[in-house]
Write a protein that holds these residues in place. Structure first.
Motif, mmCIF file in Angstrom:
data_model
loop_
_atom_site.group_PDB
_atom_site.id
_atom_site.type_symbol
_atom_site.label_atom_id
_atom_site.label_comp_id
_atom_site.label_asym_id
_atom_site.label_seq_id
_atom_site.Cartn_x
_atom_site.Cartn_y
_atom_site.Cartn_z
ATOM 1 N N GLY A 262 0.799 -1.211 0.000
ATOM 2 C CA GLY A 262 0.000 0.000 0.000
ATOM 3 C C GLY A 262 0.836 1.266 0.000
ATOM 4 N N SER A 263 0.214 2.339 -0.428
ATOM 5 C CA SER A 263 0.855 3.656 -0.445
ATOM 6 C C SER A 263 -0.268 4.686 -0.475
ATOM 7 N N SER A 264 0.092 5.940 -0.506
ATOM 8 C CA SER A 264 -0.943 6.981 -0.487
ATOM 9 C C SER A 264 -1.893 6.848 -1.668
ATOM 10 N N ALA A 265 -1.355 6.460 -2.826
ATOM 11 C CA ALA A 265 -2.189 6.331 -4.023
ATOM 12 C C ALA A 265 -3.050 5.070 -3.976
ATOM 13 N N PHE A 266 -2.547 4.006 -3.317
ATOM 14 C CA PHE A 266 -3.267 2.732 -3.243
ATOM 15 C C PHE A 266 -3.312 2.280 -1.783
ATOM 16 N N PRO A 267 -4.081 2.974 -0.958
ATOM 17 C CA PRO A 267 -3.983 2.770 0.494
ATOM 18 C C PRO A 267 -4.469 1.411 1.004
ATOM 19 N N LEU A 268 -5.402 0.769 0.323
ATOM 20 C CA LEU A 268 -5.986 -0.450 0.875
ATOM 21 C C LEU A 268 -5.482 -1.727 0.203
ATOM 22 N N PRO A 318 2.626 -5.231 -3.102
ATOM 23 C CA PRO A 318 1.331 -4.807 -3.624
ATOM 24 C C PRO A 318 1.011 -3.362 -3.248
ATOM 25 N N GLY A 319 0.660 -2.584 -4.238
ATOM 26 C CA GLY A 319 0.255 -1.208 -3.984
ATOM 27 C C GLY A 319 1.378 -0.245 -3.694
ATOM 28 N N ILE A 320 2.630 -0.641 -3.885
ATOM 29 C CA ILE A 320 3.750 0.288 -3.697
ATOM 30 C C ILE A 320 3.818 1.183 -4.931
ATOM 31 N N ASP A 321 3.508 2.453 -4.749
ATOM 32 C CA ASP A 321 3.480 3.403 -5.859
ATOM 33 C C ASP A 321 4.910 3.823 -6.205
ATOM 34 N N PRO A 322 5.381 3.554 -7.437
ATOM 35 C CA PRO A 322 6.757 3.923 -7.799
ATOM 36 C C PRO A 322 7.011 5.431 -7.735
ATOM 37 N N LYS A 323 5.935 6.245 -7.753
ATOM 38 C CA LYS A 323 6.092 7.702 -7.675
ATOM 39 C C LYS A 323 6.249 8.179 -6.233
ATOM 40 N N ASP A 324 5.948 7.288 -5.287
ATOM 41 C CA ASP A 324 6.047 7.634 -3.866
ATOM 42 C C ASP A 324 7.445 7.245 -3.387
ATOM 43 N N SER A 326 9.415 8.012 -0.882
ATOM 44 C CA SER A 326 9.666 7.628 0.505
ATOM 45 C C SER A 326 9.162 6.214 0.771
ATOM 46 N N ARG A 327 8.031 5.863 0.180
ATOM 47 C CA ARG A 327 7.471 4.520 0.352
ATOM 48 C C ARG A 327 8.349 3.475 -0.340
ATOM 49 N N VAL A 328 8.848 3.822 -1.525
ATOM 50 C CA VAL A 328 9.753 2.917 -2.240
ATOM 51 C C VAL A 328 11.021 2.703 -1.424
ATOM 52 N N ARG A 329 11.554 3.769 -0.875
ATOM 53 C CA ARG A 329 12.780 3.677 -0.079
ATOM 54 C C ARG A 329 12.554 2.784 1.140
ATOM 55 N N GLU A 330 11.415 2.944 1.798
ATOM 56 C CA GLU A 330 11.100 2.121 2.961
ATOM 57 C C GLU A 330 10.997 0.656 2.572
ATOM 58 N N ALA A 331 10.346 0.390 1.455
ATOM 59 C CA ALA A 331 10.179 -0.989 1.007
ATOM 60 C C ALA A 331 11.533 -1.620 0.672
ATOM 61 N N VAL A 332 12.359 -0.894 -0.050
ATOM 62 C CA VAL A 332 13.678 -1.422 -0.435
ATOM 63 C C VAL A 332 14.527 -1.690 0.807
ATOM 64 N N ASN A 333 14.515 -0.776 1.768
ATOM 65 C CA ASN A 333 15.296 -0.961 2.991
ATOM 66 C C ASN A 333 14.864 -2.216 3.742
ATOM 67 N N GLY A 350 4.508 -4.507 -7.133
ATOM 68 C CA GLY A 350 5.419 -3.376 -7.259
ATOM 69 C C GLY A 350 6.853 -3.691 -6.892
ATOM 70 N N ALA A 351 7.068 -4.637 -5.975
ATOM 71 C CA ALA A 351 8.436 -4.971 -5.571
ATOM 72 C C ALA A 351 9.214 -5.636 -6.695
ATOM 73 N N ILE A 352 8.516 -6.338 -7.590
ATOM 74 C CA ILE A 352 9.200 -6.979 -8.718
ATOM 75 C C ILE A 352 9.809 -5.915 -9.628
ATOM 76 N N ASN A 353 9.111 -4.798 -9.765
ATOM 77 C CA ASN A 353 9.634 -3.714 -10.589
ATOM 78 C C ASN A 353 10.828 -3.016 -9.945
ATOM 79 N N LEU A 354 11.042 -3.278 -8.652
ATOM 80 C CA LEU A 354 12.183 -2.685 -7.940
ATOM 81 C C LEU A 354 13.376 -3.636 -7.882
ATOM 82 N N TYR A 355 13.335 -4.700 -8.688
ATOM 83 C CA TYR A 355 14.367 -5.749 -8.624
ATOM 84 C C TYR A 355 15.780 -5.173 -8.733
ATOM 85 N N THR A 356 16.022 -4.341 -9.731
ATOM 86 C CA THR A 356 17.375 -3.811 -9.947
ATOM 87 C C THR A 356 17.820 -2.969 -8.757
#
Length: 540
Positions: A262-268, A318-324, A326-333, A350-356
Motif C-alpha cells: 500500500g501507499s498513499s495512491a493505493f492505500p488499501l 502490492p500497492g507500492i506506488d513507484p512515484k512515492d 519515501s514509500r519505495v525507499r522504505e520498502a527497499v530498505n 510493485g516490488a518486482i519492478n524494484l528488482y534492480t
C-alpha cells in the motif's frame, strides 16, 4: 503427487515393459481404460447408449491400435461406432477386432487433398457425439503433418462452433501436442479427457499445452523411471507439508508475517495480503504502511498488528506506488534487511519492478532461493527484459511468456537465484536446479482483482511457518523445501477459489468436468482458505 516426464523417457521405459508382455496385452489394457473412461464421462452426461454415436480417428501404429480396440469394446456395449482410418497402415490385429465387433470401418482415400480429407473427417465428426483421438502418439515430434494437420484444424473449428459440445477423448496425448515444454507450435486437437499411458507427459502439466488435455487419467503400466524434474502436489502432499501447531506453540513460534504494502495512491492494497496470510495459519501478521491504510486494514482484519517487529517472512510489493519515493525507499530498505538476515522474502507486484534497485543494495548483488518472486506474465516479461533477455529484439513480450512459460520461469529462477512463482491458470514454481512444480485446479473466475494479493499472503504465511520451525531446529530452509512450500500455497489458493466458486475439491470427478462454478471476488477466496487447508490435512 503427480510426476511428469519427457515423452522419450516414458517411451524408453514403456518399450521394456511391452517386450515382457507379448500378444498386445498392454495395448488391450490401455484400450480398455479408454473405453471405460469414455463410458464414465458419458454416464455423467446422462447420454443414452443407442443414441450416442462414437467416431474413432484412427492413425497408424500403437495409438491407432488403442483406438480400434477401444471402439471394439464400446461397440460390444451397444454404442454405434465408426472407425475413420486416416492411415494406410492401421494396426492389423486391432482392425480385425474392430471388424469382428461390428464397428463400421471407413478407409479414407489418402491420395486426395488435405482439404478434402479434412472436410470428410468434419462431416463424420459432425454426426458423432464422441470423438476418440487415436491419430498420433508420442512417437511424433515437431508439428502434425498433412493431412492430419488440416484434419486437426478443421475439427477444432467445428468443435468451437458447435452449440452442443461433443466429448473429446484423447489417447495418450492430444494429437499435435508433441513438445515437452508446453509450447504449441502448430495445429492440434484438444481433449476433454486424456487417457495417458505409463506416465504423465510433461506437456500435460505445462501451459499452454496443459489447457488442452482436459481431465487426465493415467493407465499404470508399471514403468520404472528416474526422479522427475516436474511435479504437481495433490491434497495429501499439501497436508503432509503444511505446518500444524502443537501444544507448545504460540503466535511467535507459529510464524510471523510482516506485510509492506500500500501507499498513499493505493492505500488499501495490503488488506488482501494481510487476510490471506492470517487465514493461512500465520501466528501473527504485521502491517507496515501509511497510517490511514493501517487503520482501514485493522478495521477489516483486527487480528493484524500495525508496525515493524520480529518476523519470519517479509511480504513486500502490492500497492507500492513507484512515484512515492519515501514509500519505495522504505520498502527497499526492509527487503535488504530481510535478505541480509536470511529470512524468507516474498516480492510481489510493485516490488518486482524494484528488482534492480533491490539487488544493487544486497551484498553480492543476487537473491537466493528463500526469496520468492511472484510475477504474472506481464510482470515476468518486464523483469526478463530488464535482465537482458530477448537480446536485440527489444526484450521479451507478455505473449512470448504466455507461449512458453516453463522456459521463461526457469530462466528467471536461474538468472535471479530466486524461487519464482509464475501466476496463471496453471501456476509454475521454479528454482535453480530443482524440481519444477505445476499447480492448477482453480476455476477461471479466480483471475480477479486482489486474487494475487491473497496468494502472496498465503505464500508468506506458509514460508513464515516453515522458517519458524527451521529457527527452532537450527537449520536453514533448503531450496527444495521452499519450492514445495510455495507449491503448497498455490494449491491452497486454487482449492480455496474452487470452494468460493461452489465447486468440489475433487478434480477427477467426471461430473465436475462440466461445472463452471460461480463468480467470486478475492475476499471469497481468502475466507475459504481454512477449508482448503482442512481438506488437505484430512487427506494425510
Amino acid at each position: 503427487m503427480i510426476e511428469a516426464f519427457e515423452k522419450q523417457t516414458v517411451r524408453q521405459a514403456e518399450a521394456k515393459v511391452v517386450a515382457e508382455h507379448p500378444h498386445g496385452a498392454l495395448m488391450k489394457k490401455a484400450a480398455g481404460e479408454v473405453s471405460d473412461t469414455t463410458v464414465e464421462f458419458l454416464l455423467a452426461r446422462d447420454a443414452k447408449v443407442e443414441e450416442t454415436r462414437i467416431l474413432g480417428l484412427v492413425g497408424g501404429g500403437d495409438n491407432g491400435g488403442d483406438c480400434l480396440y477401444a471402439l471394439s469394446y464400446l461397440a460390444k456395449l451397444g454404442y454405434p461406432c465408426l472407425a475413420l482410418l486416416l492411415s494406410g497402415k492401421p494396426h492389423e490385429k486391432a482392425l480385425a477386432a474392430a471388424e469382428k465387433a461390428e464397428v463400421t470401418i471407413e478407409r479414407v482415400d489418402l491420395a486426395g487433398s488435405a482439404r478434402q480429407i479434412a472436410r470428410l473427417a468434419a462431416r463424420r465428426a459432425r454426426a458423432a457425439q464422441v470423438w476418440i483421438d487415436g491419430l498420433v502418439g508420442t512417437g511424433v515430434n515437431g508439428k502434425l503433418r498433412e493431412p492430419l494437420a488440416q484434419v486437426a484444424a478443421e475439427l477444432t473449428h467445428l468443435y468451437e462452433s458447435r452449440s452442443s459440445k461433443v466429448l473429446r477423448v484423447a489417447i495418450d496425448i492430444p494429437s499435435g501436442i508433441f513438445t515437452d515444454d508446453g509450447r504449441l507450435p502448430g495445429p492440434f486437437l484438444g481433449a476433454d479427457v486424456t487417457v495417458t499411458m505409463g506416465g504423465h507427459k510433461s506437456s500435460c502439466l505445462l501451459p499452454p499445452a496443459a489447457y488442452h488435455f482436459g481431465k487426465v487419467r493415467l493407465v499404470d503400466l508399471g514403468l520404472q523411471m528416474k526422479e522427475p524434474r516436474l511435479a504437481r502436489l495433490e491434497a495429501g502432499d499439501v497436508g503432509a507439508l503444511w505446518p500444524v501447531p502443537g501444544p507448545e506453540d504460540h503466535k511467535y513460534t507459529r510464524g510471523v508475517v510482516q506485510v509492506v504494502a500500500g501507499s498513499s495512491a493505493f492505500p488499501l492494497t495490503g488488506v488482501m495480503c494481510v487476510e490471506g496470510a492470517g487465514r493461512a495459519g500465520a501466528g501473527m501478521v504485521r502491517y507496515v504502511g501509511p497510517e490511514d491504510a493501517a487503520f482501514a486494514i485493522l478495521s477489516r482484519f483486527p487480528e493484524a498488528v500495525s508496525g515493524v517487529g520480529k518476523h519470519q517472512c517479509l511480504l513486500v510489493g502490492p500497492g507500492i506506488d513507484p512515484k512515492d519515493s519515501s514509500r519505495v525507499r522504505e520498502a527497499v530498505n526492509q527487503v535488504v534487511q530481510a535478505a541480509t538476515s536470511g529470512i524468507p522474502l516474498v516480492l510481489d507486484a510493485g516490488a518486482i519492478n524494484l528488482y534492480t534497485e533491490i539487488t544493487s543494495q544486497i551484498p553480492g548483488g543476487t537473491l537466493n532461493h528463500r526469496t520468492v518472486l511472484t510475477p504474472h506474465a506481464g510482470e515476468a516479461a518486464r523483469l526478463l527484459s530488464a535482465l537482458g533477455a530477448g537480446g536485440g529484439r527489444g526484450g521479451v513480450s507478455r505473449a512470448e511468456v504466455e507461449a512458453s512459460p516453463a522456459a521463461w520461469v526457469q530462466y528467471l529462477a536461474d538468472k535471479t537465484g530466486a524461487t519464482v512463482l509464475l501466476k496463471g491458470a496453471v501456476t509454475l514454481i521454479a528454482s535453480a536446479g530443482g524440481t519444477m512444480f505445476s499447480q492448477a485446479g482453480a476455476p477461471y473466475w479466480t483471475g480477479t482483482a486482489g486474487s494475487g494479493d491473497v496468494l502472496a499472503g498465503i505464500t508468506a504465511a506458509v514460508l513464515a511457518q516453515h522458517q519458524a520451525r527451521a529457527e527452532q531446529s537450527g537449520h536453514q530452509l533448503s531450496a527444495s523445501r521452499v519450492s514445495a512450500a510455495v507449491a503448497s500455497a498455490a494449491w491452497v489458493h486454487a482449492m480455496a477459489a474452487r470452494k468460493a466458486a461452489g465447486l468440489p475439491f475433487a478434480l477427477s470427478d467426471p461430473e465436475s468436468a462440466y461445472s463452471l462454478g460461480a463468480p467470486l471476488v478475492a475476499t471469497d477466496i481468502a475466507r475459504a482458505i481454512p477449508q482448503a487447508i482442512a481438506h488437505a490435512l484430512e487427506q494425510i
